[in-house]
Design a protein around this motif. Structure first.
Motif: not given
Length: 475
Positions: A163-178
């Protein structure tokens, strides 16, 4: 498989949701979980058939009402709404991770000399994404005490670390999450299959081709009817997939689907005129090609299921209109051109969207007319039902009144009988005490009589002896 084989067409469709389209995902989840909304047409499902629906959350079938559904949606979307967490929250996670790291160091100390100690030493030194599934598999090979408890601490550490790694590498708002997917047989084909067939059909497909992605929710809808009657049609499942790869921690489901689509394009003649699609990001037409390729695989999957379960049905691709043939031809040709020369650019896409919107408006107007007619019929039916309810209510009130009088009589009779019983019990208690006293007196009297009798016998014996002594001797 015996008997005549029925042929049917079939629709398989995917819907991708990103952080920037959570409102659409929220709306789709509400529809799937049957949560009433102002935005959802009331006639989309029949409440009287709601018992036919099936809801499976995280692999377990559950009961679902609107309150439960809203709670589920809130918990599912919360991580994405909070994708940009504060520095304070990140620091809190780092501190909690430190506590679990301390627990793991204690495990290392306890298991000194055991291969698991070296394994955990390497694990807490890692700075990249850690595959939790692989760690769980590796743990099965170690021999250590309280294995489940220690594995739980390790898994908590991994969750915080990733989770900490994911925060440090922000998720692209256009990336399909579901990703949502469903399949359905056209209404006119009247295909009647069990809920289990639909559910296992779509779940097994994702399990087979995309095993590293978690199934969040599977829903079976068996509450949709034909608009003009009571025919059981429109049954279908929905599945919602977490696009986060459980092994890599990346949101890469669509990339894996593109890779799979390219394999289909290479191996199936139907797609021989298509060029391979870009696996990292796709244009509009490439996305359509991926959808066609996955649908091809889904057709094969469902037909294998029909065959294995001896169901005399086969799903076949049917080109229903000349328009669909032309669209596919355009997709094949356009996929070979440079992006700037393609007809499927933003301008033509907007034109298509406008035409589609206009068509939807016309359909909506027709639906409104039908809804008005339906509303009138419903109002008449409601009036009849209300009259029936009023009549039944009056009958129930009369029955209730008669029953109350009868209950009162029975209650009075019960009280009288209870009073008599209490009196008998009291008399019985007195009689038992009297008998006890008399028995005691009887015992005492018997003892007195016995004693007196013994005294009497002794006196007679003494008297007889005296008589013998005092009598003159006979010569």
């Amino acid at each position: 498989m015996t008997g005549q084989i029925k042929e049917t067409s079939m629709l398989y469709k995917r819907l991708n949701f990103s952080v920037s389209t959570l409102r659409k995902l929220n709306k789709s989840l509400k529809h799937s979980l049957r949560i009433p909304s102002k935005e959802i047409k009331k006639l989309q499902w029949d409440e009287a058939l709601s018992h036919k629906n099936v809801f499976i959350v995280n692999g377990k079938q559950v009961a679902m009402n609107p309150q439960d559904g809203m709670s589920y949606i809130k918990e599912t979307l919360k991580p994405f709404y909070a994708i940009s967490r504060s520095k304070e929250k990140r620091q809190e996670d780092i501190e909690t991770k430190g506590k679990y790291k301390y627990k793991i160091k204690k495990i290392i100390k306890e298991e000194a000399g055991n291969p698991v100690a070296d394994y955990l030493e390497d694990l807490i030194e890692r700075n990249d994404h850690i595959d939790p599934l692989q760690v769980a598999e590796d743990f099965n090979g170690f021999d250590l005490s309280r294995k489940a408890q220690k594995l739980k601490s390790v898994q908590n550490y991994i969750d915080l670390h990733n989770g900490i790694i994911q925060i440090e590498k922000p998720l692209d708002g256009r990336k399909t999450v579901i990703q949502e997917a469903f399949f359905k047989f056209p209404m006119h084909n009247q295909v009647d299959l069990s809920a289990d067939f639909y559910i296992s059909g779509i779940q097994d497909f994702y399990s087979k081709y995309f095993p590293d992605y978690k199934v969040l929710l599977t829903v079976y809808h068996g509450d949709e009817l034909e608009a003009k009657g009571n025919k059981k049609v429109g049954d279908h499942p929905h599945i919602f997939i977490d696009c986060k790869n459980q092994r890599t921690g990346e949101y890469d489901l669509t990339e894996h689907q593109a890779l799979l689509a390219n394999k289909v394009i290479e191996s199936i003649d139907f797609f021989k005129e298509y060029n391979p699609v870009n696996t990292k990001s796709q244009t509009y037409e490439e996305s359509q090609i991926i959808g066609e390729a996955l649908q091809e695989l889904f057709y094969q999957h469902i037909n294998d299921k029909f065959k294995n379960e001896n169901i005399p049905i086969v799903a076949s691709r049917v080109e229903t209109t000349q328009e669909s043939l032309e669209l596919r031809k355009k997709l094949r040709l356009e996929s070979k051109k440079a992006k700037e020369d393609r007809a499927f650019n933003l301008y033509t896409l907007r034109e298509e969207q406008l035409a589609e919107t206009t068509k939807k408006l016309e359909n909506t107007q027709q639906e409104v007319k039908q809804a008005v007619v339906q509303k009138s019929k419903l109002e008449q039916m409601i009036d009849r039902k209300n009259s029936q309810i009023l009549e039944q209510t009056e009958k129930l009130e009369q029955i209730e009144k008669t029953s109350k009088n009868r209950i009162d009589l029975l209650s009075n009779e019960y009280d009288e009988q209870k009073r008599k019983l209490d009196n008998i019990i009291a008399q019985e208690k007195i009689a038992k005490e009297t008998v006890r006293v008399l028995e005691k007196k009887k015992t005492e009297l018997e003892k007195t009589i016995t004693a007196e009798l013994e005294k009497h016998n002794k006196a007679i014996k003494a008297l007889n002896a005296q008589i013998v002594n005092e009598s003159p001797l006979v010569s």
